[in-house]
Design an enzyme around this catalytic site. Structure first.
Site, short mmCIF file in Angstrom:
data_model
loop_
_atom_site.label_atom_id
_atom_site.label_comp_id
_atom_site.label_asym_id
_atom_site.label_seq_id
_atom_site.Cartn_x
_atom_site.Cartn_y
_atom_site.Cartn_z
N LYS A 116 1.62 0.14 4.74
CA LYS A 116 0.44 -0.40 5.41
C LYS A 116 0.76 -0.85 6.82
O LYS A 116 -0.08 -0.76 7.73
CB LYS A 116 -0.13 -1.55 4.57
CG LYS A 116 -0.83 -1.08 3.30
CD LYS A 116 -1.42 -2.24 2.54
CE LYS A 116 -2.30 -1.76 1.39
NZ LYS A 116 -1.61 -0.91 0.43
N GLU A 200 -2.74 -10.66 7.12
CA GLU A 200 -3.94 -10.40 7.90
C GLU A 200 -4.90 -11.58 7.81
O GLU A 200 -4.89 -12.34 6.83
CB GLU A 200 -4.66 -9.15 7.39
CG GLU A 200 -3.92 -7.86 7.65
CD GLU A 200 -4.68 -6.66 7.13
OE1 GLU A 200 -4.39 -5.56 7.61
OE2 GLU A 200 -5.57 -6.82 6.27
N HIS A 235 -9.06 -8.11 -6.61
CA HIS A 235 -8.97 -7.11 -5.55
C HIS A 235 -9.10 -5.69 -6.09
O HIS A 235 -8.73 -4.73 -5.41
CB HIS A 235 -7.67 -7.25 -4.75
CG HIS A 235 -7.48 -8.61 -4.17
ND1 HIS A 235 -8.28 -9.12 -3.16
CD2 HIS A 235 -6.59 -9.59 -4.47
CE1 HIS A 235 -7.88 -10.34 -2.86
NE2 HIS A 235 -6.87 -10.66 -3.64
N ARG A 292 -5.34 10.46 -1.28
CA ARG A 292 -5.56 11.07 -2.60
C ARG A 292 -7.05 11.01 -2.91
O ARG A 292 -7.84 10.48 -2.12
CB ARG A 292 -4.80 10.30 -3.67
CG ARG A 292 -5.11 8.81 -3.65
CD ARG A 292 -4.49 8.06 -4.80
NE ARG A 292 -4.53 6.62 -4.66
CZ ARG A 292 -5.60 5.86 -4.87
NH1 ARG A 292 -6.73 6.41 -5.23
NH2 ARG A 292 -5.54 4.54 -4.71
#
Length: 665
Positions: A116, A200, A235, A292
């Site tokens: 990420k 973040e 999440h 994907r």
């Protein structure tokens, strides 16, 4: 086109790929573990090859073995599905080195988006908007804590190699950072083999909107519009929909073009999803790119009329995209609800066990079910606990929502806990109906979504009594036929008695409240009079297998009753009730006072925070266990002393095992 492909996956996605391949005339090779030897995908494929024991690392993650099977079976390509090896750079490279087509993006693209942090750097250079945060290589706890303070709380700690909600923690304050970081890193290492994280800024009311992109080897790229995946728990997505509510054409085109730019920046090919956080003011920020096919791809298929798996096979075969951007149109609205074996009332902990009964809504152009599980199959601790994906479509959002509620009310599962009632509550909630969506939706409306189940009432008890008597009559009639004198009135079970009223006493126990319901059932011609504490009710009906046609004092309806080991699961008017048929000399189990100190599911102890003899405060963590890649913390129920620990780090535990001996003050 390939004449044969191998599907390096299991469950519903393997079955989904097989259906499209069969439609295209492509033969399929399935692979399976010991736990899946009788699974649906094994039965559906043209041939199936054994991999190894049930744990994924000993079966579905054995890349070399899968490639060897592909070569032996003559498969020209491998479809990885999602999860397992689908975003594994080494596997994609190994396929290429063995002259097997990997039905997915180039290994370089997977590698670029695999971290990420690295993905953020690439997107920044491509002018893709990013959420403020730290994505660097420094992983020292103190340094990360300083970065979090500079970004400003709340922040989100996220595993750089993560996905599916694993390795993510929301941190509200500076004091909570250390514990959250430790837990996040531990879960990331367990799930992905790396404990690196990024930090973040956590947006307080964002929507999770993702764009489906597709690219071919001729440098063509399109987007197939957006999906809203805001409703999540842990999440992980619960209900997805397409198109996103309230999306303007201008915003759709802007996000779509940014997603295409992101794909082109890494030389992408095949199906991919660019995920964004969409803020209330219309600004959007890149989250990650999934290299994907996504779990929620069916809603895109429903509104576009396109088969994305067919697109994958054609692009992997070197063909151009089947459609240009101008040829793609949105038609109607679609929802996908993920039906999971889990307990929403217990922090969505996974549930394992056998599906003793499974009844699904009828499928047609408005209702689709993607699944890899049948009745009597088992949901094991080794894999994701998804039972099925329920997908509905209609001309607009309101009509599609009505379809979703109707289909959910027809879904029945007995044998393990599911989220079906919770999904129905979500689909019926005013906030959801009005598209008041954000990623905190479930927490925001928690009190309204987690409601008490309907109480056992006289109607439920009467239906249970009717079922019990009809079953007894059925058994008696079959038993009488075997007697020497089948016409003897003394052996009949139709209520006939000489000079006296015939009745039966039946006791039911509510498994939730442990309340007992005593009933006296009197025979009345072709009906029964059920005498309860609150009054009497005349009821009659017919039983055909597990379907019960009921006439309760003039009200007619149909109920489904599933019996297993004297436990009755009754589906009445869209609600499920459970009653135990009390046996003579037995009583309901007493509530376990130490239930919170027992294992809620089979799993592994991954950390122990105290020693025997330690004093602890209410709510203090005692140990952490993991199952299905999800952590569950066992906490002290009150102030007291931990007198004994029965397990240590690394130990395997069974569901219900006593973990700690605790003495409250």
């Amino acid at each position: 086109m390939f004449d044969k492909i191998l599907i390096a996956n299991r469950g519903e996605i393997a079955c989904r790929v097989i259906r499209s391949a069969r439609k295209m005339g492509v033969k399929t090779v399935a692979v399976y573990s010991d736990a899946d030897k009788n699974a649906m995908h094994v039965k559906m494929a043209d041939e199936a090859w054994h991999l190894g024991p049930a744990p994924a690392k000993e079966s579905y993650l054995k890349a070399e073995l899968i490639i060897d099977i592909a070569k032996k079976s003559g498969a020209k390509a491998v479809h990885p599905g999602y999860g397992f090896l689908s975003e594994n750079t080494a596997f994609a490279k190994a396929c290429e080195e063995n002259h097997i087509v990997f039905i997915g993006p180039p290994a370089s693209a997977i590698d670029a988006m695999g971290s990420k942090s690295a993905a953020k750097d690439i997107m920044k250079k491509a002018d893709v908007p990013l959420v403020p945060g730290y994505h660097g290589d420094h992983q020292e706890a103190d340094y990360l804590k300083t970065q979090a303070y500079g970004i400003g709380y709340p922040v989100l700690i996220k595993a750089t190699a993560g996905g599916g909600g694993k390795g993510m923690r929301i941190v509200e304050s500076h004091d909570d950072f250390d514990e959250a970081l430790s837990s996040c890193k531990r879960e990331a290492l367990s799930s992905f083999g790396s404990d690196e994280v990024l930090i973040e800024k956590y947006l307080t009311k964002p929507r999770h909107v993702e764009i489906q992109v597709f690219a071919d080897s001729q440098s063509n790229a399109v987007h197939l519009f957006e999906r809203d995946c805001s409703v999540q728990r842990r999440h992980q997505k619960v209900i997805e929909e397409a198109p996103a509510p309230g999306m303007t054409e201008e915003l759709r085109n802007s996000m779509g073009q940014v997603a295409i730019n992101a794909a082109k920046a890494i030389g992408y090919q095949g199906a991919g999803t660019v995920e964004f956080l969409l803020d209330e003011d219309g600004s959007f920020y890149f989250m990650e790119m999934n290299t994907r096919l996504q779990v929620e791809h069916p809603v895109t298929e429903m509104i576009t009329g396109q088969d994305l798996v067919e697109w994958q096979l054609r692009v992997a075969n070197g063909e151009p995209l089947p459609c240009s951007q101008d040829e793609l149109l949105i038609n109607g609205h679609a929802f996908e609800a993920r039906v999971y074996a889990e307990d929403p009332d217990n922090d969505f902990l996974p549930s394992t066990g056998r599906l003793n009964h499974l009844a699904t809504p009828s499928t047609h152009r408005h209702v689709r079910i993607d699944t890899g599980i049948e009745q009597n199959d088992e949901v094991s601790v080794h894999y994701d606990p998804m039972i099925a994906k329920l997908i509905v479509w209609d001309k607009d959002r309101a009509s599609a929502l009505a379809r979703l509620r109707g289909a959910l009310s027809e879904y029945q599962v007995v044998g393990l806990k599911t989220n079906l009632d919770f999904l129905f509550q979500l689909a019926s909630h005013d906030g959801f109906n009005n598209a008041d969506l954000d990623t905190n939706f479930i927490a925001r409306f928690q009190d309204e979504l987690f409601v008490e189940k309907p109480a056992i009432n006289d109607q439920v008890i009467s239906v249970a009594a009717l079922y019990t008597m009809l079953k007894q009559q059925d058994y008696g009639n079959h038993h009488t036929a075997d007697l020497a004198d089948p016409y003897s009135p003394w052996d009949k079970v139709d209520g006939w008695r000489l000079n006296e009223d015939n009745f039966h006493r039946v006791t039911f126990v509510d498994n939730n409240s442990k309340l007992e319901y005593l009933t006296t059932v009197h025979f009345r011609d072709s009906a029964f009079l059920v005498e309860q504490e609150n009054g009497e009710h005349l009821i009659s009906g017919e039983l055909s297998e597990n379907q019960l046609r009921v006439n309760l004092e003039g009200e007619r309806f149909t109920a489904t009753v599933i019996e297993k080991d004297h436990l009755l699961s009754l589906f009445i008017k869209g609600h499920e009730f459970q009653l135990e048929l009390k046996q003579e000399g037995l009583s309901a189990d007493d509530t376990d006072a130490n239930a919170n100190l027992t294992a809620p599911m089979p799993g592994t102890i991954i950390s122990v925070a105290v020693d025997a003899g330690d004093k602890v405060e209410a709510g203090q963590p005692i140990l952490v266990m993991e199952a299905m890649k999800m952590e569950h913390t066992i906490k002290a129920p009150a102030d007291g002393i931990v007198t004994e620990l029965f397990y240590q780090t690394g130990d395997l535990v069974d569901e219900g095992a006593e973990l700690v001996l605790f003495e409250a003050e």
